[in-house]
Design a protein around this motif. Structure first.
Motif, PDB file in Angstrom:
ATOM      1  N   LEU A   1       0.838  -1.190   0.000  1.00 48.09           N
ATOM      2  CA  LEU A   1       0.000   0.000   0.000  1.00 48.09           C
ATOM      3  C   LEU A   1       0.879   1.250   0.000  1.00 48.09           C
ATOM      4  N   THR A   2       0.335   2.338  -0.481  1.00 48.17           N
ATOM      5  CA  THR A   2       1.094   3.588  -0.565  1.00 48.17           C
ATOM      6  C   THR A   2       0.893   4.426   0.692  1.00 48.17           C
ATOM      7  N   GLY A   3       1.700   5.475   0.818  1.00 43.73           N
ATOM      8  CA  GLY A   3       1.598   6.391   1.937  1.00 43.73           C
ATOM      9  C   GLY A   3       2.462   5.973   3.110  1.00 43.73           C
ATOM     10  N   MET A   4       2.104   6.470   4.298  1.00 46.35           N
ATOM     11  CA  MET A   4       2.893   6.159   5.488  1.00 46.35           C
ATOM     12  C   MET A   4       1.968   6.040   6.689  1.00 46.35           C
ATOM     13  N   ALA A   5       2.384   5.206   7.634  1.00 44.82           N
ATOM     14  CA  ALA A   5       1.668   5.069   8.893  1.00 44.82           C
ATOM     15  C   ALA A   5       2.682   5.153  10.020  1.00 44.82           C
ATOM     16  N   GLY A   6       2.288   5.758  11.127  1.00 37.99           N
ATOM     17  CA  GLY A   6       3.175   5.881  12.269  1.00 37.99           C
ATOM     18  C   GLY A   6       2.418   5.632  13.555  1.00 37.99           C
ATOM     19  N   ARG A   7       3.144   5.668  14.636  1.00 39.37           N
ATOM     20  CA  ARG A   7       2.502   5.548  15.948  1.00 39.37           C
ATOM     21  C   ARG A   7       3.002   6.687  16.825  1.00 39.37           C
ATOM     22  N   LEU A   8       2.081   7.261  17.541  1.00 47.61           N
ATOM     23  CA  LEU A   8       2.421   8.377  18.399  1.00 47.61           C
ATOM     24  C   LEU A   8       3.124   7.863  19.650  1.00 47.61           C
TER      25      LEU A   8
ATOM     26  N   LEU B   1      -6.209   9.702   4.101  1.00 45.86           N
ATOM     27  CA  LEU B   1      -6.335   8.329   4.540  1.00 45.86           C
ATOM     28  C   LEU B   1      -7.420   7.645   3.728  1.00 45.86           C
ATOM     29  N   ALA B   2      -7.101   6.463   3.169  1.00 39.74           N
ATOM     30  CA  ALA B   2      -8.017   5.742   2.297  1.00 39.74           C
ATOM     31  C   ALA B   2      -7.700   4.256   2.389  1.00 39.74           C
ATOM     32  N   PRO B   3      -8.587   3.387   1.884  1.00 41.44           N
ATOM     33  CA  PRO B   3      -8.298   1.947   1.956  1.00 41.44           C
ATOM     34  C   PRO B   3      -6.957   1.547   1.361  1.00 41.44           C
ATOM     35  N   GLY B   4      -6.517   2.253   0.335  1.00 38.78           N
ATOM     36  CA  GLY B   4      -5.248   1.903  -0.301  1.00 38.78           C
ATOM     37  C   GLY B   4      -4.101   2.821   0.019  1.00 38.78           C
ATOM     38  N   ASN B   5      -4.304   3.785   0.950  1.00 35.99           N
ATOM     39  CA  ASN B   5      -3.262   4.777   1.212  1.00 35.99           C
ATOM     40  C   ASN B   5      -3.255   5.152   2.689  1.00 35.99           C
TER      41      ASN B   5
END
Length: 481
Positions: free
Chosen positions: A297-304, A380-384
């Protein structure tokens, strides 16, 4: 064309990509991007680069360590600055190098002269490839040039800005590499197309190159192997009409108005007072990343999470290192560095601004990163993935372009991209040293972010860097040699 006319053209170009982007929509243009190397270089004879650079970097502590007495130091500096680091098997943008690039396309190329015709760095062959059509140049120098057509045409005039930002990123990365191997360089900014002509590159596709003369003593010339197709550059079909490319080239060429900029020492590029880390340079370059998502998937995810004070103080120290030369430093005086912060020891949540080598509160208060996420272009989206709200810091380089161009002329707009890129690579290296990702982005709505950041109405964002703790770790493939 008069300087006033050029200035108006540059300001409209800047406005159409920043605060006025929605007022000047660019029609979609679908075309194949250029290949990863200059025409003819992929099949040309090449000289293998030295092996073992990573092992040398493993002996140098970050950030103060240096490598003395290495063989072929200029080539090792090139590998340090631009070399392959890893492939991420679950990332749609597989290839990761020592520096970031839009969609891992890497439109900026490094050329090395001396001991014959110019050669181009080919990281996939771990070699310096002969450059068909290049003139002989006995001077030992490195040239950095960006190929605008490497980026897809649907980016329109933004190809110019993105490529020139990456020229600034590449300049900082090269300056760090040369510093690590004890080499001195002197930067000359382009004021004509002479260097481009000497490289034999198409004037209608490339930026004017940045030139870095090396003071290396007794360099060992590489031995070329006659492998590949060789011969001259292949014939290519005439490019279709591309008005946005014409505008990009016209703005880049306004550097002709800069006058005699003269060579300037390239370093130092590494802050002497940055917080030390129990890491080597090899580890930092390996860890540099722009955030990731799982399963392609594209984009980025992080944790605070709360991050240590040194992570932000170190970033400020890296951002405060001035670019080389009096002219770039005068441009840098116009570039404001603003950061939105949360959950960082020693710093109040809210907006801070860089002053000298430290940060001062500019607009304190919680919730600014959540507000910024609403103004980010890739939702934010299902694929991003989009996780600005969980980042530790989001940095912005901005400029009041009317004041910049009024004082320093139309060519200063392009120089401002170099300055923003120079700052960005420093932020990326610091983030890697603290276990954070750093994602350069041009996706924030320029008008919308003015209010939460406290920017002036005529202040345009050049580039932002989102930095936080990664949520996902992909399966990496070690590509270092």
């Amino acid at each position: 064309m008069t300087t006033d006319t050029l200035s108006r053209r540059v300001l409209r170009y800047a406005h159409a990509q920043g605060t006025g982007r929605s007022q000047f929509p660019t029609p979609a243009q679908v075309a194949e991007a250029s290949g990863p190397l200059p025409d003819g270089a992929a099949g040309a004879a090449a000289a293998t680069l030295p092996y073992g650079t990573t092992e040398l970097l493993e002996r140098a502590a970050f950030p103060a360590g240096r490598i003395a007495g290495a063989d072929r130091p200029a080539e090792r500096a090139l590998l340090t600055a631009f070399g392959l680091q890893r492939g991420e098997l679950t990332n749609p943008y597989f290839e990761h190098r020592s520096l970031p690039s839009v969609r891992s396309l890497f439109p900026v190329h490094a050329f090395l002269t001396g001991e014959g015709p110019a050669r181009v760095l080919d990281v996939h062959r771990h070699a310096l490839a002969e450059l068909p059509g290049a003139a002989r140049d006995e001077a030992r120098r490195i040239l950095l040039a960006g190929r605008y057509t490497r980026l897809p045409a649907f980016y329109g005039p933004l190809r110019g800005t993105l490529t020139e930002l990456e020229l600034g990123i590449s300049l900082r990365s090269l300056a760090v590499g040369l510093d690590l191997f004890g080499l001195e360089g002197r930067l000359t900014l382009p004021t004509s197309g002479e260097a481009l002509t000497s490289l034999g590159l198409a004037d209608g596709e490339w930026s004017w190159p940045l030139t870095i003369d090396l003071a290396e003593q007794n360099p060992a010339p590489p031995a070329f192997e006659a492998r590949g197709h060789g011969g001259g550059a292949p014939e290519t079909a005439a490019a279709p009409a591309d008005p946005s490319l014409d505008e990009i080239l016209a703005v880049n060429r306004t550097q002709a108005t800069l006058g005699d900029t003269g060579p300037a020492p390239l370093g130092p590029a590494i802050p002497r007072d940055a917080p030390a880390r129990d890491l080597t340079w090899a580890e930092v370059l390996w860890e540099r990343g722009s955030g990731r998502m799982p399963r392609g998937l594209t984009g980025m995810a992080g944790r605070l999470r709360r991050v240590p004070e040194a992570s932000l103080a170190g970033a400020a120290a890296w951002a405060a290192v001035p670019p080389p030369g009096d002219l770039l430093r005068r441009v840098a005086e116009h570039v404001e560095v603003t950061v939105a912060v949360q959950a960082t020891d020693g710093f109040e949540d809210g907006v801070h601004r860089l002053t000298g080598d430290g940060l001062r509160p500019h607009r304190p208060g919680p919730g600014v990163l959540a507000a910024l996420e609403r103004d980010y272009g890739y939702n934010l989206a299902p694929g991003n993935g989009c996780d600005v709200r969980h980042a530790a810091a989001v940095w912005f380089c901005s400029v009041r372009q009317h004041a910049l161009v009024a004082e320093l002329g139309p060519g200063a707009w392009t120089l401002a991209q170099y300055v923003a890129g120079w700052i960005t690579q420093g932020l990326c290296l610091n983030a890697a040293a603290h276990g954070l990702y750093a994602r350069p982005a041009r996706a924030f709505d320029g008008l919308a972010v003015q209010r939460p950041l406290g920017l002036a109405p005529d202040e345009t964002v050049l580039l932002s860097v989102i930095s936080g703790t990664p949520r996902f770790n992909g399966l990496p493939l070690d590509l270092r040699m």
